[in-house]
Structures are given as C-alpha cells and as structure tokens.
Design an enzyme around this catalytic site. Structure first.
Site, mmCIF file in Angstrom:
data_model
loop_
_atom_site.group_PDB
_atom_site.id
_atom_site.type_symbol
_atom_site.label_atom_id
_atom_site.label_comp_id
_atom_site.label_asym_id
_atom_site.label_seq_id
_atom_site.Cartn_x
_atom_site.Cartn_y
_atom_site.Cartn_z
ATOM 1 N N TYR A 56 0.804 -1.226 0.000
ATOM 2 C CA TYR A 56 0.000 0.000 0.000
ATOM 3 C C TYR A 56 0.836 1.276 0.000
ATOM 4 O O TYR A 56 0.329 2.350 0.312
ATOM 5 C CB TYR A 56 -0.938 0.006 1.226
ATOM 6 C CG TYR A 56 -1.828 -1.214 1.328
ATOM 7 C CD1 TYR A 56 -2.614 -1.621 0.258
ATOM 8 C CD2 TYR A 56 -1.870 -1.960 2.508
ATOM 9 C CE1 TYR A 56 -3.431 -2.733 0.350
ATOM 10 C CE2 TYR A 56 -2.683 -3.083 2.610
ATOM 11 C CZ TYR A 56 -3.463 -3.468 1.530
ATOM 12 O OH TYR A 56 -4.272 -4.573 1.622
ATOM 13 N N VAL A 67 -18.643 -8.839 -8.539
ATOM 14 C CA VAL A 67 -18.029 -7.510 -8.387
ATOM 15 C C VAL A 67 -18.117 -7.213 -6.891
ATOM 16 O O VAL A 67 -19.152 -6.787 -6.386
ATOM 17 C CB VAL A 67 -18.764 -6.420 -9.198
ATOM 18 C CG1 VAL A 67 -18.026 -5.086 -9.052
ATOM 19 C CG2 VAL A 67 -18.887 -6.809 -10.659
ATOM 20 N N HIS A 90 -33.424 -1.102 12.460
ATOM 21 C CA HIS A 90 -33.274 -2.478 12.945
ATOM 22 C C HIS A 90 -33.273 -3.467 11.778
ATOM 23 O O HIS A 90 -33.616 -4.637 11.945
ATOM 24 C CB HIS A 90 -34.387 -2.839 13.944
ATOM 25 C CG HIS A 90 -34.530 -1.862 15.059
ATOM 26 N ND1 HIS A 90 -33.732 -1.889 16.184
ATOM 27 C CD2 HIS A 90 -35.365 -0.803 15.207
ATOM 28 C CE1 HIS A 90 -34.070 -0.893 16.992
ATOM 29 N NE2 HIS A 90 -35.060 -0.220 16.417
ATOM 30 N N SER A 145 -13.740 -12.594 -8.282
ATOM 31 C CA SER A 145 -13.608 -13.879 -7.588
ATOM 32 C C SER A 145 -12.753 -14.800 -8.438
ATOM 33 O O SER A 145 -12.844 -14.797 -9.668
ATOM 34 C CB SER A 145 -14.989 -14.503 -7.361
ATOM 35 O OG SER A 145 -14.875 -15.865 -6.980
ATOM 36 N N ASN A 191 -11.929 -3.231 2.574
ATOM 37 C CA ASN A 191 -10.557 -2.855 2.883
ATOM 38 C C ASN A 191 -10.539 -1.672 3.851
ATOM 39 O O ASN A 191 -9.752 -1.634 4.805
ATOM 40 C CB ASN A 191 -9.814 -2.500 1.587
ATOM 41 C CG ASN A 191 -8.347 -2.220 1.803
ATOM 42 O OD1 ASN A 191 -7.987 -1.243 2.457
ATOM 43 N ND2 ASN A 191 -7.486 -3.049 1.233
ATOM 44 N N HIS A 214 22.903 7.384 19.988
ATOM 45 C CA HIS A 214 21.899 8.347 20.441
ATOM 46 C C HIS A 214 21.466 9.181 19.245
ATOM 47 O O HIS A 214 22.280 9.888 18.631
ATOM 48 C CB HIS A 214 22.492 9.246 21.531
ATOM 49 C CG HIS A 214 21.463 10.007 22.309
ATOM 50 N ND1 HIS A 214 20.770 11.068 21.772
ATOM 51 C CD2 HIS A 214 21.024 9.869 23.583
ATOM 52 C CE1 HIS A 214 19.938 11.553 22.679
ATOM 53 N NE2 HIS A 214 20.063 10.837 23.796
ATOM 54 N N ASP A 215 20.188 9.098 18.902
ATOM 55 C CA ASP A 215 19.720 9.732 17.671
ATOM 56 C C ASP A 215 19.807 11.256 17.693
ATOM 57 O O ASP A 215 20.226 11.878 16.712
ATOM 58 C CB ASP A 215 18.289 9.283 17.338
ATOM 59 C CG ASP A 215 17.339 9.359 18.529
ATOM 60 O OD1 ASP A 215 17.739 9.853 19.610
ATOM 61 O OD2 ASP A 215 16.183 8.900 18.375
#
Length: 459
Positions: A16, A300, A169, A293, A307, A90-91
C-alpha cells in the site's frame, strides 16, 4: 529455504506504499530527523540573532546555508546520521553532530557550543514531533478526509430527491432519500474535521526537568520563560509553560482521539454503503480487467469498503493506544513515549489508506433508482405511521372520534404486507375529514419523505 532479500514488514511500506507516500515525508525516521535538524538550527539562529553569550547575528548567507541543512535534507544527510548514530548510540546527539559539521564547513566553529545549548533531547524531540504531526495532518490526512467529505456532499446533492426505503433495525421503516443519508455522514465528518483543524500543537523548551535550571546558571539575568515562548511560537507551535522533562502529550491524545472518532464514522459509512450494495441500491462499476472472484466470474465485490473497514479498525487500535499511553510518564521522565511515538505514522497511515479506498469506492458506485422504487412499492405498510399520526391530529382537532389510532394501524400493518389498494380501502372507511382522507390517499411510499431533500441544504 533461502532467505528473501530485505523486505518491508508493514504493508504500508509494501503493498500500500503508494497510498500513504505523503505521510512518509513527515512521519518516517528521516522526516523526524529533518525536523530535529530544523529545530537545532532555528535555536542556533535565535541565540545568535539575540546576541546571547556574546555571539553576533549570522549573515543572511550563513542563515540560509544553515537552514538549507533541513530544507534540502536528503539521502546524504540520512546516511551521515546513520554513521554518526552508529557511534553515538543516540539519535538526537547524532543530529547535534551533523549541525556542528555544517557550522565547521561554514567557518562558524566559534558558535559550535551553542548547538543544542541547554536543551535536553526531549526539547528537540517534542518540537520535532509537533512539527511533523502538524504537517502530516494538515498537508496529507485532513485534505484527504475533506476530499471524501466533498465526494459525499456531491452525491448527497445528486441523490437528494431519490426516495428509498429506510431500514431501522434492518426492517422496512419510514422512507428517506439516499441524498439525506449521505448528507448525515458528510455532516458528521465535517464536524470532526473542524475539530482536528483547531488542534493546538504544543511545545516545550525548558530543559531537563522543565525548570530552566541550566539556563539560569548560564545567564541568571535572562528571562528564560519569555525566550522559550518566543522560540516555540516562532516555529508555529503553541507554548506549554508547565511540563516535566517531556511535553505532556495531551494535545496528541486529543488529536488521535479525534482522528479515531473520524475513523469510526467512516467505518459506519463503509458498512452502510456495503449494505446498500448488498441490497442492490448501489450498483458497482467493474474496473476493466479486474477479477472479483477466482472462481465466480460474475462477482463484483465491494472490496474498497471492506478494505477500508479493516484499515480503520487497525488505525483506531493504534491511535487509541497512543492516546492512552502518551499521557502518562513516570515522575519527571520515562521512555515509554519514545518507541510509542514512532508508530504515529502507522496509525495515521491505516486511516489514510482507508480514506483512499473509500474515495475510490464512492467513485465506483451508481444508484439503481428502479430498484429503489420497486422496494418502496412493495412496502406500503410503512405509511401506517403517517395514517395514525394524522388521525391523532384529527381527533385532537375534534374532526374524528377514532380511539387508539396506533392500535388500529398496528392491527392492520404489523408483520403484514399491505398494498396500495388495501391501504386506500382502509383509509376510505376511516372517520376522518375529507381533506385528511384526500391527503392520505395521495400519499405514497415515494412521497413520504418529509423534508429529507431540504435537509441536505444544512451541509
């Protein structure tokens, strides 16, 4: 089995990657280091421009060259910092040495000791995170959210008059319009977007325990809180005067809670659109060459919304954890926030990916007006609410003697199907004024939508 070449562990950096590239510019380790360089350089420029400790203001060219270290920060600087950190372990110290190297190259060794002056690592880090998170939100995430809101608004307007059967409902209920339902989501999301837009990005710059102790020893006469405020606000941040070694991260918790709130509204949107697709209210436009599929050629699938659901859940899980963890630090300092904040990009990344999927998904659906009409025509019993409500009004006005109109309609419609003719016959036999009967006889499920269309104007 042969080991694979080095691979990205997170799908955000692999599958991604394209959808979240904008966040990486700010919330990656390199983005954080660029912001650290910026803060270190700006502190040097502030100190020298105010002639602190006998220093003199830098020339315009020197200032420009120093600022270029952050502005032009790229692979050479990334590689050099890796080399320095391999030694320093040490950064932030590695960043300090990188700035010192630029000073040496400019012949400014005389002010080298003003690099990282009186600052704890957290003074640099908290400002850097505020800068990077602010940029990520305002330049990447929020514009994407507003793009989704814009698409929802456009569809709300397009479908404002398209009546559809509501389902409370999951059961047939008083009709609405598709436009009004989409407008609900646009309105909800715009409220949260406005709250995110008002986020205060706080910063502190007050030393090892937030007391300016080292500063005062260096110059007892300087107004260090004023200096700190001026410096922090010069970076475009809000000043936090009362902290421990760390800025308290309350603004981060507030922000991540708001983003998580937006995620949950978006999740609700995704599940509703998925359901409308399942009902056939929306038809999906197949992407050329795409496979729905591996075995059923006709499929579709609503994969954009599925996602999005999953990524919104992942995002909120990370952001909720950040909001809960970051507000707590043992006494004056512990390092729980250090590794935690490195996952800000993960939380926002999954949200951005979900927004991308929702936007693309909304662009691949079309309303099936014929199916909406057929669904409404098959459910005339939903007019029972309208009939019993009008009877109540007639009874109150003295134009009817009907008792318990709710029970009367319940007997007629509950758990039963009533068609146009059956309902018309029932209305004709009611003890009502002719005007009331005429109003009910003219009513259809398609027209029983109240002011749903007009409500879209509140967007």
């Amino acid at each position: 089995m042969t080991a694979l070449p080095p691979q990205p562990l997170s799908p955000l950096d692999g599958r991604y990657r394209q959808a979240v590239l904008g966040l990486g510019d700010h919330l990656s380790e390199a983005g954080l280091n660029r912001a650290r360089v910026q803060v270190e350089v700006e502190w040097l420029i502030y100190l020298t421009s105010h002639r602190m400790f006998g220093s003199s203001p830098l020339t315009e060219a020197q200032v420009e060259s120093l600022r270029a270290l952050a502005a032009d920060f790229g692979q050479p600087e990334i590689d050099r910092l890796a080399e320095l950190e391999a030694t320093t372990k040490h950064d932030v110290k590695a960043v300090e040495y990188l700035v010192r190297e630029r000073l040496h190259a400019l012949g400014l060794d005389s002010i080298a000791e003003l690099t990282h002056f009186a600052a704890t690592s957290e003074d640099i880090n908290n400002l850097s995170y505020a800068l990077t998170v602010s940029a990520a939100i305002n330049e990447v995430w929020l514009p994407k959210l507003r793009s989704v809101i814009g698409e929802l608004r456009a569809q709300a307007i397009e479908y404002r008059d398209d009546a559809m059967l509501a389902r409370t409902h999951g059961q047939p209920a008083t009709p609405t319009t598709m436009g009004k339902e989409l407008a609900v989501f646009a309105y909800r999301l715009e409220r949260v977007a406005a709250q995110v837009d008002r986020t205060e990005y706080l910063g502190k710059f007050s030393g090892a325990t937030g007391t300016f102790a080292a500063h005062v020893v260096a110059d007892p006469d300087a107004d260090w809180p004023r200096i700190s405020r001026e410096f922090v606000t010069s970076l475009g941040l809000e000043w936090n005067p009362l902290t421990t070694q760390i800025e308290s991260h309350d603004w981060q918790a507030e922000l991540y809670n708001r983003v998580s709130h937006a995620n949950r509204i978006l999740h609700n949107l995704a599940t509703d659109i998925w359901t409308y697709i399942s009902l056939g209210y929306f038809r999906q436009t197949p992407e050329p060459g795409a496979t729905g599929s591996s075995t059923m050629p006709h499929k579709v699938n609503p994969i954009r919304f599925e996602n999005a659901e999953a990524n919104l859940e992942l995002s909120s899980a990370v952001l909720d954890s950040l909001a809960a963890t970051l507000v707590t630090s043992r006494l004056q300092r512990d390092l729980t926030d250090s590794t935690t904040q490195r996952n800000i990009g993960v939380g926002l990344g999954h949200s951005l990916l979900a927004l991308d999927n929702i936007q693309r998904g909304l662009g691949q659906i079309a309303l099936d007006r014929d199916l909406l009409a057929a669904d409404l025509d098959a459910n005339w019993e939903v007019l029972g609410e309208a009939i019993q409500t009008l009877i109540r009004a007639e009874v109150t006005a003295g134009r009817s003697q009907i008792t318990d109109p709710y029970a009367l309609l319940k007997e007629l419609t509950r758990g039963k199907r009533v068609d146009r003719d059956g309902l018309a016959e029932f209305v004709a036999g009611l003890d009502l004024s002719q005007a009331a009967k005429q109003r009910l006889l003219e009513l259809t499920p398609q027209t029983y939508t109240g002011v749903a269309s007009a409500l879209v104007d509140y967007l």
